[in-house]
Design a protein around this motif. Structure first.
Motif, PDB file in Angstrom:
ATOM      1  N   MET A   1      60.500   5.994  -2.347  1.00 47.36           N
ATOM      2  CA  MET A   1      61.302   4.800  -2.183  1.00 47.36           C
ATOM      3  C   MET A   1      60.986   3.849  -3.335  1.00 47.36           C
ATOM      4  SD  MET A   1      62.440   2.439   0.909  1.00 47.36           S
ATOM      5  CE  MET A   1      63.655   3.670   1.086  1.00 47.36           C
ATOM      6  N   TRP A   2      61.900   2.938  -3.613  1.00 43.90           N
ATOM      7  CA  TRP A   2      61.778   2.042  -4.750  1.00 43.90           C
ATOM      8  C   TRP A   2      60.891   0.844  -4.511  1.00 43.90           C
ATOM      9  CZ3 TRP A   2      63.528  -2.215  -2.461  1.00 43.90           C
ATOM     10  CH2 TRP A   2      64.568  -2.114  -1.540  1.00 43.90           C
ATOM     11  N   VAL A   3      60.373   0.672  -3.302  1.00 44.82           N
ATOM     12  CA  VAL A   3      59.521  -0.480  -3.014  1.00 44.82           C
ATOM     13  C   VAL A   3      58.217  -0.337  -3.796  1.00 44.82           C
ATOM     14  CG1 VAL A   3      58.287  -1.743  -1.228  1.00 44.82           C
ATOM     15  CG2 VAL A   3      60.527  -0.756  -0.731  1.00 44.82           C
ATOM     16  N   LYS A   4      57.872  -1.382  -4.557  1.00 47.49           N
ATOM     17  CA  LYS A   4      56.658  -1.367  -5.361  1.00 47.49           C
ATOM     18  C   LYS A   4      55.572  -2.160  -4.654  1.00 47.49           C
ATOM     19  CE  LYS A   4      59.234  -1.339  -9.660  1.00 47.49           C
ATOM     20  NZ  LYS A   4      59.587  -2.120 -10.823  1.00 47.49           N
ATOM     21  N   LYS A   5      54.349  -1.703  -4.806  1.00 43.24           N
ATOM     22  CA  LYS A   5      53.221  -2.456  -4.262  1.00 43.24           C
ATOM     23  C   LYS A   5      52.817  -3.495  -5.297  1.00 43.24           C
ATOM     24  CE  LYS A   5      51.676   1.139  -1.228  1.00 43.24           C
ATOM     25  NZ  LYS A   5      50.622   1.913  -0.674  1.00 43.24           N
ATOM     26  N   LEU A   6      52.939  -4.757  -4.898  1.00 41.40           N
ATOM     27  CA  LEU A   6      52.582  -5.864  -5.780  1.00 41.40           C
ATOM     28  C   LEU A   6      51.367  -6.576  -5.217  1.00 41.40           C
ATOM     29  CD1 LEU A   6      56.126  -7.364  -6.423  1.00 41.40           C
ATOM     30  CD2 LEU A   6      54.839  -5.848  -7.902  1.00 41.40           C
ATOM     31  N   GLY A   7      50.811  -7.459  -6.002  1.00 46.82           N
ATOM     32  CA  GLY A   7      49.682  -8.251  -5.545  1.00 46.82           C
ATOM     33  C   GLY A   7      50.051  -9.069  -4.316  1.00 46.82           C
ATOM     34  N   ASN A   8      49.047  -9.530  -3.580  1.00 46.49           N
ATOM     35  CA  ASN A   8      49.278 -10.267  -2.343  1.00 46.49           C
ATOM     36  C   ASN A   8      50.097 -11.537  -2.541  1.00 46.49           C
ATOM     37  OD1 ASN A   8      47.880  -8.373  -0.925  1.00 46.49           O
ATOM     38  ND2 ASN A   8      45.956  -9.499  -0.933  1.00 46.49           N
ATOM     39  N   SER A   9      50.017 -12.156  -3.718  1.00 51.61           N
ATOM     40  CA  SER A   9      50.723 -13.414  -3.933  1.00 51.61           C
ATOM     41  C   SER A   9      52.185 -13.208  -4.326  1.00 51.61           C
ATOM     42  CB  SER A   9      50.015 -14.237  -5.003  1.00 51.61           C
ATOM     43  OG  SER A   9      50.052 -13.544  -6.229  1.00 51.61           O
ATOM     44  N   MET A  10      52.552 -12.006  -4.665  1.00 52.93           N
ATOM     45  CA  MET A  10      53.911 -11.729  -5.104  1.00 52.93           C
ATOM     46  C   MET A  10      54.782 -11.310  -3.927  1.00 52.93           C
ATOM     47  SD  MET A  10      54.181 -12.178  -8.401  1.00 52.93           S
ATOM     48  CE  MET A  10      55.639 -11.236  -8.762  1.00 52.93           C
ATOM     49  N   LYS A  11      55.821 -12.069  -3.681  1.00 50.88           N
ATOM     50  CA  LYS A  11      56.782 -11.687  -2.652  1.00 50.88           C
ATOM     51  C   LYS A  11      57.837 -10.816  -3.309  1.00 50.88           C
ATOM     52  CE  LYS A  11      56.209 -15.523   0.451  1.00 50.88           C
ATOM     53  NZ  LYS A  11      56.880 -16.519   1.272  1.00 50.88           N
ATOM     54  N   GLN A  12      58.433  -9.962  -2.511  1.00 46.85           N
ATOM     55  CA  GLN A  12      59.515  -9.129  -3.009  1.00 46.85           C
ATOM     56  C   GLN A  12      60.778  -9.463  -2.235  1.00 46.85           C
ATOM     57  OE1 GLN A  12      57.172  -5.251  -2.771  1.00 46.85           O
ATOM     58  NE2 GLN A  12      58.568  -4.895  -4.459  1.00 46.85           N
ATOM     59  N   TYR A  13      61.902  -9.360  -2.939  1.00 48.70           N
ATOM     60  CA  TYR A  13      63.188  -9.665  -2.337  1.00 48.70           C
ATOM     61  C   TYR A  13      64.163  -8.540  -2.612  1.00 48.70           C
ATOM     62  CZ  TYR A  13      61.354 -14.323  -1.675  1.00 48.70           C
ATOM     63  OH  TYR A  13      60.585 -15.383  -1.274  1.00 48.70           O
ATOM     64  N   SER A  42      58.127   5.279   4.565  1.00 49.92           N
ATOM     65  CA  SER A  42      58.002   6.749   4.494  1.00 49.92           C
ATOM     66  C   SER A  42      59.170   7.437   5.202  1.00 49.92           C
ATOM     67  CB  SER A  42      56.666   7.204   5.105  1.00 49.92           C
ATOM     68  OG  SER A  42      56.670   6.995   6.509  1.00 49.92           O
ATOM     69  N   ASN A  43      59.914   6.666   6.000  1.00 49.33           N
ATOM     70  CA  ASN A  43      61.089   7.192   6.695  1.00 49.33           C
ATOM     71  C   ASN A  43      62.397   6.636   6.123  1.00 49.33           C
ATOM     72  OD1 ASN A  43      59.896   8.862   8.844  1.00 49.33           O
ATOM     73  ND2 ASN A  43      58.944   6.938   9.443  1.00 49.33           N
ATOM     74  N   GLY A  44      62.330   6.048   4.910  1.00 50.81           N
ATOM     75  CA  GLY A  44      63.529   5.553   4.253  1.00 50.81           C
ATOM     76  C   GLY A  44      64.005   4.204   4.758  1.00 50.81           C
ATOM     77  N   PRO A  59      67.859   0.499   7.048  1.00 48.15           N
ATOM     78  CA  PRO A  59      67.893   1.578   6.055  1.00 48.15           C
ATOM     79  C   PRO A  59      67.714   1.016   4.639  1.00 48.15           C
ATOM     80  CG  PRO A  59      69.704   1.817   7.619  1.00 48.15           C
ATOM     81  CD  PRO A  59      69.074   0.469   7.865  1.00 48.15           C
ATOM     82  N   GLY A  60      66.798   1.602   3.889  1.00 50.96           N
ATOM     83  CA  GLY A  60      66.547   1.156   2.528  1.00 50.96           C
ATOM     84  C   GLY A  60      67.775   1.279   1.641  1.00 50.96           C
ATOM     85  N   SER A  61      68.669   2.208   1.959  1.00 49.33           N
ATOM     86  CA  SER A  61      69.878   2.428   1.155  1.00 49.33           C
ATOM     87  C   SER A  61      70.858   1.263   1.244  1.00 49.33           C
ATOM     88  CB  SER A  61      70.566   3.721   1.587  1.00 49.33           C
ATOM     89  OG  SER A  61      70.962   3.639   2.951  1.00 49.33           O
ATOM     90  N   TRP A  62      70.658   0.360   2.185  1.00 51.82           N
ATOM     91  CA  TRP A  62      71.530  -0.804   2.330  1.00 51.82           C
ATOM     92  C   TRP A  62      71.171  -1.916   1.350  1.00 51.82           C
ATOM     93  CZ3 TRP A  62      72.392  -2.255   8.166  1.00 51.82           C
ATOM     94  CH2 TRP A  62      72.945  -1.165   8.842  1.00 51.82           C
TER      95      TRP A  62
END
Length: 87
Positions: A1-13, A42-44, A59-62
């Motif tokens: 999946m495209w989700v990246k692990k960033l540092g604790n202070s970084m939010k993802q959108y 791990s389940n998309g 769903p991550g595809s959305w």
């Protein structure tokens, strides 16, 4: 999946790119805060804070990841806090 692990202070959108036919809690072209959920990923699926102001799996595809400047992130966080206080 495209989700990246960033540092604790970084939010993802993410932005919703899916046209939802059923009345659920996401809207096309709207930005959502992404929360870490390794099991869901791990389940998309991804976990976001949706329009109900709760966190749910979708769903991550959305969605597509986006980068938001830190000053805009801070303004979005403050707006969400203000909205919770009014509820």
């Amino acid at each position: 999946m495209w989700v990246k692990k960033l540092g604790n202070s970084m939010k993802q959108y993410v932005v919703c790119v899916y046209t939802v036919d059923d009345p659920i809690h996401v809207s096309k072209n709207k930005i959502y805060e992404l929360l870490r959920d390794d099991r869901g990923e791990s389940n998309g699926m991804i976990r976001i804070i949706d329009d109900s102001n709760e966190d749910y799996l979708y769903p991550g595809s959305w969605f597509m990841p986006i980068q938001i400047p830190i000053d805009i992130q801070q303004a979005m966080t403050q707006q969400r806090r203000n909205k919770r206080r009014k509820s």
